[in-house]
Design an enzyme around this catalytic site. Structure first.
Site, mmCIF file in Angstrom:
data_model
loop_
_atom_site.group_PDB
_atom_site.id
_atom_site.type_symbol
_atom_site.label_atom_id
_atom_site.label_comp_id
_atom_site.label_asym_id
_atom_site.label_seq_id
_atom_site.Cartn_x
_atom_site.Cartn_y
_atom_site.Cartn_z
ATOM 1 N N CYS A 2 -16.924 -8.356 0.460
ATOM 2 C CA CYS A 2 -15.534 -8.015 0.638
ATOM 3 C C CYS A 2 -14.678 -9.245 0.379
ATOM 4 O O CYS A 2 -15.004 -10.353 0.787
ATOM 5 C CB CYS A 2 -15.192 -7.497 2.041
ATOM 6 S SG CYS A 2 -16.085 -6.009 2.469
ATOM 7 N N ARG A 27 -16.844 -10.190 -5.021
ATOM 8 C CA ARG A 27 -17.328 -10.093 -3.642
ATOM 9 C C ARG A 27 -17.566 -8.649 -3.194
ATOM 10 O O ARG A 27 -18.029 -8.403 -2.086
ATOM 11 C CB ARG A 27 -16.304 -10.726 -2.680
ATOM 12 C CG ARG A 27 -16.018 -12.174 -2.977
ATOM 13 C CD ARG A 27 -14.979 -12.717 -2.019
ATOM 14 N NE ARG A 27 -15.497 -12.762 -0.677
ATOM 15 C CZ ARG A 27 -16.156 -13.780 -0.155
ATOM 16 N NH1 ARG A 27 -16.353 -14.860 -0.866
ATOM 17 N NH2 ARG A 27 -16.610 -13.737 1.084
ATOM 18 N N TRP A 74 -17.045 -4.157 -0.155
ATOM 19 C CA TRP A 74 -18.477 -3.897 -0.294
ATOM 20 C C TRP A 74 -18.854 -3.217 1.015
ATOM 21 O O TRP A 74 -18.859 -3.841 2.069
ATOM 22 C CB TRP A 74 -19.249 -5.202 -0.494
ATOM 23 C CG TRP A 74 -20.701 -4.999 -0.761
ATOM 24 C CD1 TRP A 74 -21.287 -4.824 -1.972
ATOM 25 C CD2 TRP A 74 -21.760 -4.973 0.213
ATOM 26 N NE1 TRP A 74 -22.646 -4.679 -1.824
ATOM 27 C CE2 TRP A 74 -22.968 -4.761 -0.499
ATOM 28 C CE3 TRP A 74 -21.814 -5.098 1.609
ATOM 29 C CZ2 TRP A 74 -24.204 -4.676 0.138
ATOM 30 C CZ3 TRP A 74 -23.049 -5.016 2.229
ATOM 31 C CH2 TRP A 74 -24.224 -4.801 1.496
ATOM 32 N N ASN A 100 -13.243 -8.897 6.455
ATOM 33 C CA ASN A 100 -14.521 -9.171 5.800
ATOM 34 C C ASN A 100 -15.515 -9.549 6.890
ATOM 35 O O ASN A 100 -15.266 -10.484 7.642
ATOM 36 C CB ASN A 100 -14.339 -10.335 4.809
ATOM 37 C CG ASN A 100 -15.654 -10.872 4.298
ATOM 38 O OD1 ASN A 100 -16.642 -10.162 4.239
ATOM 39 N ND2 ASN A 100 -15.661 -12.135 3.921
ATOM 40 N N GLY A 101 -16.628 -8.787 6.992
ATOM 41 C CA GLY A 101 -17.630 -9.085 8.018
ATOM 42 C C GLY A 101 -18.004 -7.818 8.755
ATOM 43 O O GLY A 101 -17.795 -6.708 8.255
ATOM 44 N N GLU A 483 -37.940 -14.500 -10.830
ATOM 45 C CA GLU A 483 -36.528 -14.589 -11.229
ATOM 46 C C GLU A 483 -36.242 -13.677 -12.428
ATOM 47 O O GLU A 483 -35.212 -12.989 -12.456
ATOM 48 C CB GLU A 483 -36.182 -16.056 -11.535
ATOM 49 C CG GLU A 483 -34.780 -16.323 -12.032
ATOM 50 C CD GLU A 483 -33.676 -15.896 -11.062
ATOM 51 O OE1 GLU A 483 -33.958 -15.550 -9.901
ATOM 52 O OE2 GLU A 483 -32.515 -15.900 -11.496
ATOM 53 N N LYS A 487 -33.535 -10.681 -12.255
ATOM 54 C CA LYS A 487 -32.389 -10.568 -13.189
ATOM 55 C C LYS A 487 -32.370 -9.188 -13.830
ATOM 56 O O LYS A 487 -31.337 -8.539 -13.897
ATOM 57 C CB LYS A 487 -32.476 -11.622 -14.308
ATOM 58 C CG LYS A 487 -32.144 -13.013 -13.962
ATOM 59 C CD LYS A 487 -30.712 -13.313 -13.651
ATOM 60 C CE LYS A 487 -30.409 -13.103 -12.197
ATOM 61 N NZ LYS A 487 -30.630 -14.139 -11.275
ATOM 62 N N GLU A 490 -31.534 -6.310 -11.234
ATOM 63 C CA GLU A 490 -30.195 -6.258 -10.632
ATOM 64 C C GLU A 490 -29.110 -5.863 -11.617
ATOM 65 O O GLU A 490 -28.115 -5.260 -11.221
ATOM 66 C CB GLU A 490 -29.844 -7.534 -9.854
ATOM 67 C CG GLU A 490 -29.583 -8.759 -10.647
ATOM 68 C CD GLU A 490 -29.250 -9.962 -9.775
ATOM 69 O OE1 GLU A 490 -28.674 -9.802 -8.694
ATOM 70 O OE2 GLU A 490 -29.567 -11.085 -10.192
ATOM 71 N N HIS A 506 -55.559 -8.132 -8.368
ATOM 72 C CA HIS A 506 -55.776 -7.675 -6.988
ATOM 73 C C HIS A 506 -54.932 -6.440 -6.654
ATOM 74 O O HIS A 506 -54.751 -6.131 -5.482
ATOM 75 C CB HIS A 506 -55.462 -8.809 -6.004
ATOM 76 C CG HIS A 506 -56.392 -9.972 -6.155
ATOM 77 N ND1 HIS A 506 -57.718 -9.928 -5.778
ATOM 78 C CD2 HIS A 506 -56.199 -11.207 -6.681
ATOM 79 C CE1 HIS A 506 -58.292 -11.090 -6.044
ATOM 80 N NE2 HIS A 506 -57.392 -11.877 -6.596
ATOM 81 N N LYS A 605 -21.358 -10.803 -4.969
ATOM 82 C CA LYS A 605 -21.765 -12.173 -5.288
ATOM 83 C C LYS A 605 -22.096 -12.959 -4.036
ATOM 84 O O LYS A 605 -23.029 -13.742 -4.008
ATOM 85 C CB LYS A 605 -20.629 -12.845 -6.055
ATOM 86 C CG LYS A 605 -20.896 -14.276 -6.477
ATOM 87 C CD LYS A 605 -21.826 -14.309 -7.650
ATOM 88 C CE LYS A 605 -22.124 -15.714 -8.118
ATOM 89 N NZ LYS A 605 -23.403 -15.748 -8.850
HETATM 90 O O1 M6R Z 1 -25.023 -17.785 -2.820
HETATM 91 P P1 M6R Z 1 -26.505 -17.793 -2.587
HETATM 92 O O2 M6R Z 1 -27.226 -18.660 -3.561
HETATM 93 O O3 M6R Z 1 -26.861 -18.130 -1.184
HETATM 94 O O4 M6R Z 1 -26.940 -16.297 -2.868
HETATM 95 C C1 M6R Z 1 -28.252 -15.876 -2.663
HETATM 96 C C2 M6R Z 1 -28.482 -14.536 -3.282
HETATM 97 O O5 M6R Z 1 -27.642 -13.574 -2.715
HETATM 98 C C3 M6R Z 1 -28.253 -14.556 -4.798
HETATM 99 O O6 M6R Z 1 -29.047 -15.497 -5.429
HETATM 100 C C4 M6R Z 1 -28.560 -13.162 -5.395
HETATM 101 O O7 M6R Z 1 -29.909 -12.882 -5.288
HETATM 102 C C5 M6R Z 1 -28.088 -13.077 -6.839
HETATM 103 N N1 M6R Z 1 -27.465 -11.818 -7.059
HETATM 104 C C6 M6R Z 1 -29.183 -13.232 -7.822
HETATM 105 O O8 M6R Z 1 -28.758 -13.105 -9.140
#
Ligand code: M6R
Length: 610
Positions: A2, A27, A74, A100-101, A483, A487, A490, A506, A605
């Protein structure tokens, strides 16, 4: 999670709020709204969807005024629809609040206030706030007293901003846990979740700290601590420039940020590595004497930052010979980690606002550990609550999928491990200089990989309908596999799982069919032969092989269905190179599938709730 923004000043409040919300859209983007005091009346406009949907609504039904608040959501409590969108108002619609929260004890308030005749419309926790304020005003309290009451009684993490029809010159605010910054412009005041929403008009900022509350007028900030004492304020210059937030000629921030990596790494190398073989972290206040004593390191981080932490563990153990554990932040605090001797906790976070990682820091502090944070936002909550910081120096990252912050994390962790190794006399100056020579070649090697991005773009056409992907890597590239899978899932919504190559037999090998592409990260290294065995295992089961291999390797491309060469490098640098084609593959696959890579569904984000 948010984004909130508030404005009081001479400009058109509607457009100031819309610009701010657009910049905060990273956000959260499931609904948005604004509230404005328009000719003495509180007016609220809100809409399901993105800011552009709110804009359409405002086009049809505009508001005018010089004070207002806005929100991009969000969803936590209540589905993303117009009713649950912020701002929320009290029963008589005199007070509006954006938040926000999470207000954890909202049910208790809601039950009490409902008994007293308050009418609630949404399923949100936020809606109790304007009703609490309304209730206290009806008992003869002032807004300031009502705000103090909120700070005393609301539980959970929050940053909220309120406007009250009868006081059309003030933005009231309170913060506990979620980020909030005050910005001062010329005869105008701003509040926002981060400064990107309020530049360039806001030239100076004050970070609001936990348990602080107050109000903002056109001219100034009135700040109070949790016990109601008025605090002095010392605004500092905002360094962020509008140009940093520009998408330039790129279609998406994510693509721009992928392409920024070579120059970003050059800048980090330039800033950190000296010609005489030393690594410098001037922003870290930790002494060499303390760092020489560190006997154990616990790393806490989330998502992509966790993957960087996994590589950091290998660096710290290999080069600095310090036993290192790495945990997902949301698990770290519950496993009651043992912190004996000189255990240091490293928190890694691009945003510096991740609630899980912040909770990990609190856990570390409760165990009397020192906390060193690798953050991209040096004024963030994590930065402020840590004992020392290392600035990632990635520059603002706006795409929700983290790319350049990841490579900045990996490089800074490598340099930090070399730095510790230097303090402990584990790597000679000559050996450090040999490593430096190799590190200095990385940006040019990434430039070379990026010059072949069209290959990944073509491949992506073949994966438009693919349902599952598997990613395999070993040692330094096990995290690269995780990773690459993160990527892809997401931003393209294709199911993808990353595994350590050795673990494949396994269980996960049961997934392999002709329909499942397997990305094998197999650069030359001491685990190459083992990775090649993985490739053979997949091939024997008719799986489709996408290989990321070193230039000059002829065996791997011969066995693969798709192959992409990365320049040769020492094994510890391979993760910085191998991740680039995976970022591009994810990006182009998302585009092929018609997904929006900068704003993937359900994500935000900055994840400021636990
Ligand atoms: O701001 P941060 O690095 O603490 O965020 C951690 C994760 O939320 C962040 O890396 C998230 O997994 C991304 N969307 C990955 O692309």
């Amino acid at each position: 999670m948010c984004g909130i923004v508030g404005y009081v000043g001479p400009k058109s409040v509607e457009s100031v709020l819309l610009v701010g919300l657009t910049r905060l859209e990273y956000r959260g983007y499931d609904s948005a709204g604004i509230a404005v005091i328009d000719k003495g009346d509180l007016e609220i406009r809100k809409e399901k969807g993105k800011i552009k949907d709110l804009e359409k609504l405002l086009h049809a039904n505009p508001v005018e005024g010089s004070i207002g608040i806005g929100h991009t959501r969000w969803a936590t409590h209540g589905e993303p629809d117009r009713v649950n969108a912020h701002p929320h108002a009290d029963t008589r619609r005199k007070i509006a609040v954006v938040h926000n929260g999470i207000v954890e004890n909202y049910q208790k308030f809601k039950a009490e206030l409902t008994k007293r005749g308050h009418v609630f419309h949404s399923e949100t926790d936020t809606e109790v706030i304007p009703h609490i304020l309304e209730d206290l005003l009806s008992q003869g309290k002032t807004m300031a007293q009502a705000m103090q009451h909120c700070v005393d009684h609301l539980e959970g993490r929050y940053a909220f901003v309120a406007i009250y029809e009868r006081e059309p010159d003030r933005l009231y605010f309170a913060r506990n846990g979620s980020p909030l910054v005050y910005g001062r412009g010329h005869k105008e005041g701003f509040l926002a979740s981060d400064v990107s929403a309020i530049i360039p008009a806001a030239r100076e900022q004050v970070q609001i700290e936990n348990n602080q509350w107050g109000w903002v007028t056109r001219d100034t900030l009135h700040l109070h601590n949790g016990t109601g004492t008025e605090l002095p304020v010392t605004p500092v210059k905002i360094e962020l420039k509008l140009a940093h937030l520009d998408k330039g000629d790129f279609d998406h921030y994510m693509l721009k940020e992928i392409y920024e990596q070579p120059d970003m790494l050059r800048r980090i190398i330039q800033a950190r590595m000296t010609d005489d073989g030393k690594v410098e972290f001037p922003e870290s206040v930790l002494t060499n004497e303390y760092q020489g004593r560190i006997s154990r390191i616990l790393i806490t981080s989330a998502g992509t930052s966790w993957h960087a932490g996994m590589i950091g563990k290998i660096y710290l153990e290999n080069f600095a010979k310090i036993a290192t554990e790495v945990d997902i932040s949301s698990e770290f605090r519950y496993r009651n980690p043992i912190a004996e001797g000189d255990t240091m906790v490293i928190a890694i976070s691009q945003s510096g606002e991740t609630a899980d990682t912040l909770a990990g820091i609190h856990e570390a502090k409760a165990k009397f550990c020192r906390v060193l944070s690798f953050v991209n936002n040096t004024t963030s909550t994590i930065a402020r609550e840590s004992d020392a910081i290392i600035d990632l120096r990635a520059g603002p990252e706006i795409g929700v999928a983290s790319t350049k912050a990841y490579t900045a994390q990996v490089l800074n962790l490598l340099l930090y491990a070399i730095h510790l190794a230097g303090i402990k006399w584990l790597i000679s100056k000559e050996d450090r200089q040999i490593m430096f020579q190799e590190i200095r070649k990385v940006p040019q090697k990434i430039d070379e990989i990026l010059s072949r991005a069209h290959i990944l773009k073509e491949w992506a056409q073949d994966f438009r309908e693919t349902k599952d992907f598997v990613f395999l890597g070993r040692h330094y590239n096990h995290p690269t596999a995780l990773e690459g899978a993160l990527k892809l899932k997401e931003i393209s919504y294709i199911h993808a799982s990353g595994y350590a190559g050795g673990e494949f037999k396994h269980g996960p090998i049961a997934l392999i069919t002709e329909e499942v592409p397997v990305v094998c990260i197999a650069p030359q290294s001491e685990v190459y032969e083992k990775m090649f065995s993985n490739i053979q295992e997949v091939k024997a089961r008719k799986g489709k092989i996408i290989a990321i291999h070193s230039e000059g390797d002829e065996q791997t491309p011969a066995a693969a269905d798709y192959s992409f060469a990365i320049p040769q490098a020492p094994d510890y640098l391979n993760p910085l190179l191998a991740v680039i084609p995976l970022q591009l593959l994810a990006y182009y696959t998302a585009i092929e599938r018609g997904c929006e890579p900068d704003q993937p569904r359900n994500l935000a984000k900055s994840v400021t709730v636990e």
